[in-house]
Design an enzyme around this catalytic site. Structure first.
Site, PDB file in Angstrom:
ATOM      1  CE1 TYR A   1     -12.834   2.230  -8.202  1.00 34.93           C
ATOM      2  CE2 TYR A   1     -15.185   1.913  -9.010  1.00 34.93           C
ATOM      3  CZ  TYR A   1     -14.057   1.753  -8.528  1.00 34.93           C
ATOM      4  OH  TYR A   1     -14.281   0.663  -7.583  1.00 34.93           O
TER       5      TYR A   1
ATOM      6  CG  ASP B   1      -2.151   0.727   0.952  1.00 31.26           C
ATOM      7  OD1 ASP B   1      -2.186   1.791   0.770  1.00 31.26           O
ATOM      8  OD2 ASP B   1      -3.205   0.142   1.059  1.00 31.26           O
TER       9      ASP B   1
ATOM     10  CG  ASP C   1       2.620   5.321  -6.968  1.00 31.57           C
ATOM     11  OD1 ASP C   1       1.435   4.555  -7.199  1.00 31.57           O
ATOM     12  OD2 ASP C   1       2.647   6.405  -7.161  1.00 31.57           O
ATOM     13  CB  VAL C   2       0.295  -0.318  -6.921  1.00 31.17           C
ATOM     14  CG1 VAL C   2       0.377  -1.192  -5.599  1.00 31.17           C
ATOM     15  CG2 VAL C   2      -0.818   0.539  -7.068  1.00 31.17           C
TER      16      VAL C   2
ATOM     17  CB  THR D   1     -14.624   0.613   1.813  1.00 30.50           C
ATOM     18  OG1 THR D   1     -15.244   0.993   0.547  1.00 30.50           O
ATOM     19  CG2 THR D   1     -14.774  -1.152   1.846  1.00 30.50           C
TER      20      THR D   1
ATOM     21  CG  ASN E   1      -8.178  -4.342  -2.465  1.00 32.07           C
ATOM     22  OD1 ASN E   1      -9.403  -4.516  -2.952  1.00 32.07           O
ATOM     23  ND2 ASN E   1      -7.561  -3.866  -1.847  1.00 32.07           N
TER      24      ASN E   1
ATOM     25  CE  LYS F   1     -11.793  -0.613  -9.572  1.00 33.37           C
ATOM     26  NZ  LYS F   1     -10.819  -1.532  -8.963  1.00 33.37           N
TER      27      LYS F   1
END
Length: 250
Positions: A142, A33, A51-52, A177, A78, A146
């Site tokens: 977003y 994360d 940082d992915v 969440t 995720n 996805k």
């Protein structure tokens, strides 16, 4: 030997619940994360701050793992961010950032971690969203990211099948969440306070409530565990309380 899973976005609601579930089932959990932590993360045996969306970060992750593990049995992609505004008001920088975190990170993870899975096979679980198949206003970047993740899931399933690596996606609906709370201001709900808005959102579902992170974690674990889902690859598992089952005109 313990099975090993790497989970990105591990500090978020779904990520943390998933880490706890894998850990409780005897897996060794590597959590990734961008958040800084001062103490051990629940359910995580080895935490990496990164940082992915950054290719160099994934090179560093691979280097850190090479001295710690021999095999990687599962990857859970995720990590995600969302921008809640009309598309015409979304800046190119915001668009690119959403795509980089939500989609490019999957490519980078597979590219760097493939050698850890190549010999013994395993599973990749991509956490997409119901917004990939049915969406709403003011969340276009977003939704597009996805949807791209679903196409990438199918492509990877075909490419990696020869190495006995299964690739599937989970499509969560509304789950309680921090990301859900942040998106309550998009104008699709009317009410006073967070609790009322969440309750109203839940009432729109066939089941009558929003989901909990642990319920999504169970679906992720199912797809990661070859003993449970060994004949599944290239598939999309919708976990949305029936939200996409009902006609919008009803």
């Amino acid at each position: 030997m313990k099975q090993v899973v790497l989970i990105t976005g591990v500090l978020g609601g779904i990520g943390s619940a998933t880490a706890e579930l894998f850990h409780n089932n005897g897996w060794s959990v590597v959590g990734v994360d961008c958040g800084e932590v001062s103490d051990q993360v629940g359910g995580v045996d080895f935490y990496i701050r990164a940082d992915v969306s950054d290719p160099l970060a994934w090179e560093s992750i691979a280097n850190q793992l090479s001295g710690r593990i021999e095999n990687l049995n599962a990857i859970v992609n995720n990590a995600a961010i969302q921008v809640c505004k009309p598309l015409v008001e979304t800046t190119p920088e915001e668009w690119d950032r959403v795509m980089a975190v939500n989609v490019r990170s999957v490519y980078l993870a597979v590219r760097q971690l493939y050698p850890f899975m190549q010999q013994q096979g395993g599973a990749i679980v991509n956490v997409s969203s119901v917004h990939a198949i049915a969406t709403s206003a003011n969340i276009a970047a977003y939704a597009a990211s996805k949807g791209a993740m679903l196409a990438l899931t199918r492509a990877l399933a075909i490419e990696l099948a020869g190495d006995q690596i299964r690739v599937n996606a989970v499509l969560p609906g509304a789950v309680e969440t921090p990301m859900l709370y942040a998106g309550l201001s998009r104008g699709h709900l009317q009410g006073e306070g967070v609790a009322e808005l969440v309750e109203q959102l839940g009432s729109k579902h066939v089941i009558g409530r929003v989901g909990q992170p642990g319920e999504i974690a169970e679906a992720i674990y199912f797809l990661a565990d070859g003993g449970r889902s060994g004949f599944m690859t290239g598939q999309s598992l919708v976990v949305d309380g029936g939200a996409t089952a009902r006609l919008s005109t009803e």
